[in-house]
Design a protein around this motif. Structure first.
Motif, PDB file in Angstrom:
ATOM      1  N   TRP A  36       0.857  -1.182   0.000  1.00 46.30           N
ATOM      2  CA  TRP A  36       0.000   0.000   0.000  1.00 46.30           C
ATOM      3  C   TRP A  36       0.895   1.234   0.000  1.00 46.30           C
ATOM      4  O   TRP A  36       1.851   1.318   0.777  1.00 46.30           O
ATOM      5  CB  TRP A  36      -0.910   0.027   1.212  1.00 46.30           C
ATOM      6  N   PHE A  37       0.546   2.183  -0.848  1.00 50.89           N
ATOM      7  CA  PHE A  37       1.197   3.480  -0.903  1.00 50.89           C
ATOM      8  C   PHE A  37       0.137   4.556  -0.735  1.00 50.89           C
ATOM      9  O   PHE A  37      -1.045   4.306  -0.915  1.00 50.89           O
ATOM     10  CB  PHE A  37       1.923   3.671  -2.244  1.00 50.89           C
ATOM     11  N   ARG A  38       0.569   5.759  -0.413  1.00 46.10           N
ATOM     12  CA  ARG A  38      -0.370   6.868  -0.328  1.00 46.10           C
ATOM     13  C   ARG A  38       0.299   8.139  -0.844  1.00 46.10           C
ATOM     14  O   ARG A  38       1.524   8.269  -0.801  1.00 46.10           O
ATOM     15  CB  ARG A  38      -0.873   7.070   1.098  1.00 46.10           C
ATOM     16  N   GLN A  39      -0.527   9.031  -1.329  1.00 48.29           N
ATOM     17  CA  GLN A  39      -0.021  10.302  -1.833  1.00 48.29           C
ATOM     18  C   GLN A  39      -0.975  11.418  -1.451  1.00 48.29           C
ATOM     19  O   GLN A  39      -2.146  11.395  -1.856  1.00 48.29           O
ATOM     20  CB  GLN A  39       0.179  10.258  -3.342  1.00 48.29           C
ATOM     21  N   ALA A  40      -0.461  12.355  -0.686  1.00 50.94           N
ATOM     22  CA  ALA A  40      -1.226  13.533  -0.296  1.00 50.94           C
ATOM     23  C   ALA A  40      -0.933  14.647  -1.297  1.00 50.94           C
ATOM     24  O   ALA A  40       0.111  14.648  -1.953  1.00 50.94           O
ATOM     25  CB  ALA A  40      -0.841  13.957   1.114  1.00 50.94           C
ATOM     26  N   SER A  49       2.666   0.129   3.709  1.00 47.93           N
ATOM     27  CA  SER A  49       2.745  -1.217   4.262  1.00 47.93           C
ATOM     28  C   SER A  49       2.969  -2.223   3.151  1.00 47.93           C
ATOM     29  O   SER A  49       2.619  -1.982   1.995  1.00 47.93           O
ATOM     30  CB  SER A  49       1.455  -1.552   5.021  1.00 47.93           C
ATOM     31  N   TYR A  50       3.556  -3.352   3.518  1.00 51.07           N
ATOM     32  CA  TYR A  50       3.910  -4.406   2.574  1.00 51.07           C
ATOM     33  C   TYR A  50       3.529  -5.760   3.170  1.00 51.07           C
ATOM     34  O   TYR A  50       3.616  -5.966   4.386  1.00 51.07           O
ATOM     35  CB  TYR A  50       5.415  -4.363   2.321  1.00 51.07           C
ATOM     36  N   THR A  58       5.448  -9.018   6.828  1.00 52.57           N
ATOM     37  CA  THR A  58       4.852  -7.700   6.635  1.00 52.57           C
ATOM     38  C   THR A  58       5.863  -6.627   7.030  1.00 52.57           C
ATOM     39  O   THR A  58       6.842  -6.887   7.738  1.00 52.57           O
ATOM     40  CB  THR A  58       3.586  -7.520   7.481  1.00 52.57           C
ATOM     41  N   SER A  59       5.607  -5.431   6.559  1.00 58.90           N
ATOM     42  CA  SER A  59       6.447  -4.291   6.900  1.00 58.90           C
ATOM     43  C   SER A  59       5.574  -3.044   6.915  1.00 58.90           C
ATOM     44  O   SER A  59       4.588  -2.957   6.166  1.00 58.90           O
ATOM     45  CB  SER A  59       7.581  -4.144   5.885  1.00 58.90           C
TER      46      SER A  59
END
Length: 128
Positions: A36-40, A49-50, A58-59
Motif C-alpha cells: 500500500w502506498f499513499r499520496q497527499a 505497508s507491505y 509484513t512491513s
C-alpha cells in the motif's frame, strides 16, 4: 496480467477507523507481493505497508506502525489495510501495488514497484 481495484476509502473523524480493500483479478494473485502506498496533495508518494505472497512477512512505515495492519486472503484475491487511530496527516489517496519479486531494501519504495501492477486509488480523508 493483474488488475487491482481499491475500495473502502471515505471521510472519517480523527481517531476513527477504516478498512481498505485491494481486490485483484487473475488466477495468479497468490504469487504476488502487495504494498500500500499513499499520496497527499503536493507530496511524494509514500510507502505505507507491505505483505509478501504468503502473508507471512509484513512491513510498515514508521508513521503508521502500531495503527495500521495489513493482511491478505488469497482465496478471495484480496489484501486489506486496517487503519485505526487515524490522524489528519493520514489524509491521502491510497494505492495498492502488486509485484512478483521485491528486493528487501525496497519494500516501501515506490520506485521498486514501478514495473508492477497498480490500482487507481481510493481517497481517505481524516477530518473533523
Amino acid at each position: 496480467q493483474l488488475q487491482l481495484v481499491e475500495s473502502g476509502g471515505g471521510l472519517v473523524q480523527p481517531g476513527g477507523s477504516l478498512t481498505l480493500s485491494c481486490a485483484a483479478s487473475g488466477s495468479t494473485f497468490y504469487i504476488y507481493s502487495i504494498a500500500w502506498f499513499r499520496q497527499a496533495p503536493g507530496k511524494e508518494r509514500e510507502g505505507v505497508s507491505y505483505i509478501d505472497s504468503s502473508g507471512g512477512s509484513t512491513s510498515y512505515a514508521d508513521s503508521v506502525k502500531g495503527r495500521f495492519t495489513i493482511s491478505r486472503d488469497n482465496a478471495k484475491n484480496t489484501v486489506y489495510l486496517q487503519m485505526n487511530s487515524l490522524k489528519p496527516e493520514d489524509t491521502a489517496v491510497y494505492y495498492c501495488a502488486a509485484q512478483g519479486i521485491v528486493p528487501i531494501n525496497g519494500l516501501l519504495d515506490s520506485s521498486t514497484w514501478s514495473g508492477g501492477y497498480w490500482g487507481q486509488g481510493t481517497q481517505v480523508t481524516v477530518s473533523s
